[in-house]
Design a protein around this motif. Structure first.
Motif, PDB file in Angstrom:
ATOM      1  N   ARG A   1      45.688  42.325  47.099  1.00  0.00           N
ATOM      2  CA  ARG A   1      44.817  42.365  48.257  1.00  0.00           C
ATOM      3  C   ARG A   1      43.460  41.756  47.933  1.00  0.00           C
ATOM      4  NH1 ARG A   1      42.954  48.728  48.894  1.00  0.00           N
ATOM      5  NH2 ARG A   1      41.509  48.770  47.146  1.00  0.00           N
ATOM      6  N   MET A   2      42.715  41.451  48.998  1.00  0.00           N
ATOM      7  CA  MET A   2      41.353  40.971  48.833  1.00  0.00           C
ATOM      8  C   MET A   2      40.502  42.072  48.209  1.00  0.00           C
ATOM      9  SD  MET A   2      39.500  38.251  49.348  1.00  0.00           S
ATOM     10  CE  MET A   2      40.462  37.295  50.526  1.00  0.00           C
TER      11      MET A   2
ATOM     12  N   LEU B   1      40.540  37.963  44.914  1.00  0.00           N
ATOM     13  CA  LEU B   1      41.779  38.643  45.277  1.00  0.00           C
ATOM     14  C   LEU B   1      42.457  39.167  44.019  1.00  0.00           C
ATOM     15  CD1 LEU B   1      41.534  35.720  46.917  1.00  0.00           C
ATOM     16  CD2 LEU B   1      43.622  36.549  48.001  1.00  0.00           C
TER      17      LEU B   1
ATOM     18  N   LEU C   1      48.226  35.127  52.844  1.00  0.00           N
ATOM     19  CA  LEU C   1      48.098  36.356  52.056  1.00  0.00           C
ATOM     20  C   LEU C   1      48.744  37.526  52.770  1.00  0.00           C
ATOM     21  CD1 LEU C   1      46.931  37.917  49.630  1.00  0.00           C
ATOM     22  CD2 LEU C   1      44.799  38.146  50.924  1.00  0.00           C
TER      23      LEU C   1
END
Length: 533
Positions: A34-35, A54, A21
């Motif tokens: 993004r998370m 996510l 990621l």
């Protein structure tokens, strides 16, 4: 889960997935990809899995990582994805999970001295026994040593009408070296209340005293009915009643395959923007108070009051409660006079915003105060006006349209300064945009039904749904897991924007000064109740 791409990972694969990621994000990540959060969820076989959520980008489905811990243990991702730090600590405190290698494995929701075993949301928990075992201890903070360093614990009882929290300052003169916020004095375990038997009036989670029954052996938790969940969602954070009810309703609709009628979706937009308006005006009034601009404080709160009176005439509730429910609205609204009501307040609002921006003493206190760099805002999970003031261009109304936001045109204000002034400018422009959105929506709203339970889309096979709203303070998400018969709630997870922004806030306090602290905190517009959900 509906609206999500889901993959199952082994614990040994988590670190590599996080590295992948980060590689995809690159050195200068955009606002997307993004998370978002992580949470624990019980499985049908009695085990537990951790679900990581996510965002993949604008107009892209969310992604889920599902991981079954080994011996209730997972590797921590907080060193790679810092915003997960609080979510992992929350799971350690409430669910008894362990995250190996966590950079800050101290209590978060539970305070120092409270027993973490058995965990409060486990079946073995006994609130009475936990209350007897509680022995208050000082907060765990980094060592800050030096002959001139002073230590100031402020709260949890503070002046004025404010929520309970303690702030620990280490400072020299006026300069702040370290800041440690201690929240969760009144944690209400709202997520667990969605799962509580509806006939049970006892407290669910009472680690600091009181009665509780969640952990009593043999107690089954069927969860409350779906429509009753909207009433509870409105009370997670009273100032964001519409946002919480809407995110919850949309999550249930996704799980069930329902689609609210078109009129209801337009009315939901109006309600959401009315809530944004009065919140932003309250924010500007409170910010003016911290810069000693008393006239600005009074006028901001007067305009807030006038908007709440418009809300009351339109809906019967100053806080716009009791309307949104899974399937649409509980009842129809007569919006024929709303345009004229807004006419009476639009010019006063515009003059108020112009006067604030032309008051030098006010601007001098805001500019360069509490600077939040863009990269820190991204890494630590800032959301809403906070991230947009730090040049992260993200807004769920535009990027993942819900209700009928795809039918209206609006701009998303973004600033680059990252300071208190930039945060106030974002909200000022959002006020103007909200007024324009409401007027557009009034013109598009046609007569029709406002409540429908027909299955119009494919229901989620697992009875899971994700709902999201760009609330006043930022991105708000609800993940719901339904019972096998799809009539009750098995698990509800809330990603509350204030939980995210409270994590970010300390990064703007250290290396600032005591005189600017109140201004900086006000510029974030934080809700303690939202974090202490």
């Amino acid at each position: 889960m509906q609206n999500c791409d889901s993959i199952r990972l082994n614990p040994s694969e988590l670190q590599a997935a996080a590295d992948s990621l980060l590689t995809e994000l690159g050195d200068t990540p955009s606002a997307h990809g993004r998370m978002q959060m992580a949470y624990a969820c019980g499985c049908a076989d009695g085990g537990v899995e951790v679900i990581y959520l996510l965002s993949q980008g604008a107009n892209q489905p969310y992604k889920l990582w599902r991981v079954r811990p080994e011996d209730r243990t997972l590797p921590s991702l907080a060193n790679k994805l810092p915003l997960l730090g609080w979510y992992e600590r929350e799971m350690m405190d409430l669910y008894g999970l362990r995250f190996d290698g966590h950079p800050e494995p101290n209590p978060l929701v539970l305070h120092e001295g409270e027993p973490r075993e058995p965990a409060p949301l486990s079946k073995r928990f006994d609130a009475q026994a936990a209350a007897l075992d509680y022995s208050p201890q000082p907060p765990i903070v980094p060592q800050v040593l030096g002959p001139d360093i002073q230590r100031l614990p402020f709260g949890p009882v503070r002046a004025d009408i404010v929520e309970s929290a303690q702030f620990l300052f280490f400072y020299i003169g006026e300069g702040i070296l370290h800041f440690h916020p201690r929240l969760f004095y009144k944690h209400r375990a709202m997520e667990a209340r969605f799962q509580a038997p509806p006939e049970d009036g006892a407290a669910i989670f009472a680690p600091r005293g009181g009665q509780g029954n969640l952990g009593r052996p043999g107690v089954s938790l069927p969860g409350i009915a779906l429509r009753a969940g909207a009433v509870l969602a409105e009370r997670v954070s009273g100032i964001d009643s519409v946002a919480h009810a809407l995110a919850y309703a949309q999550a249930v609709e996704g799980a069930m395959g329902w689609r609210a009628p078109s009129r209801a979706r337009y009315l939901r937009v109006i309600l959401a923007e009315l809530e944004r308006l009065y919140n932003h005006l309250h924010y500007l009034g409170h910010l003016s108070k911290t810069t000693t601009l008393k006239v600005g404080e009074a006028e901001g709160h007067l305009l807030e009051e006038r908007l709440k009176q418009i809300n009351a005439k339109l809906t019967g509730s100053r806080l716009l409660r009791g309307l949104i429910t899974p399937g649409g609205l509980r009842r129809d609204l007569d919006i024929s006079g709303l345009d004229k009501a807004l006419d009476t307040i639009t010019d006063p609002i515009d003059r108020y915003l112009q006067r604030l921006e032309n008051t030098r003493s006010h601007l001098d206190r805001l500019m360069t105060t509490g600077v939040l760099p863009r990269q820190v805002a991204f890494d630590q999970g800032a959301t809403g006006p906070i991230e947009r003031a730090s040049n992260l261009d993200r807004d769920l109304r535009r990027d993942h349209p819900y209700a009928h936001y795809a039918k209206v045109r609006f701009s998303v204000p973004v600033q680059q300064g990252g300071d208190a002034h930039a945060r106030s400018l974002v909200r000022m422009e959002e006020i103007r945009e909200s007024l324009a959105i409401i007027r557009q929506t009034i013109g598009r709203t046609k007569p029709g039904e406002v409540l429908r339970f027909d299955v119009m889309e494919d229901p989620d096979p697992q009875g899971e749904g994700l709902g999201w709203v760009e609330a006043t303070r930022g991105g708000l998400l609800y993940a719901v897991h339904l019972s096998a018969d799809r009539t009750r709630l098995r698990r509800v997870k809330i990603k509350e924007p204030s939980f995210s922004n409270w994590r970010v806030f300390p990064f703007t306090v250290e290396d600032s000064n005591m005189m600017d602290y109140a201004i900086n905190e006000a510029s974030f517009g934080l809700s303690i109740a939202g974090a202490d959900r």
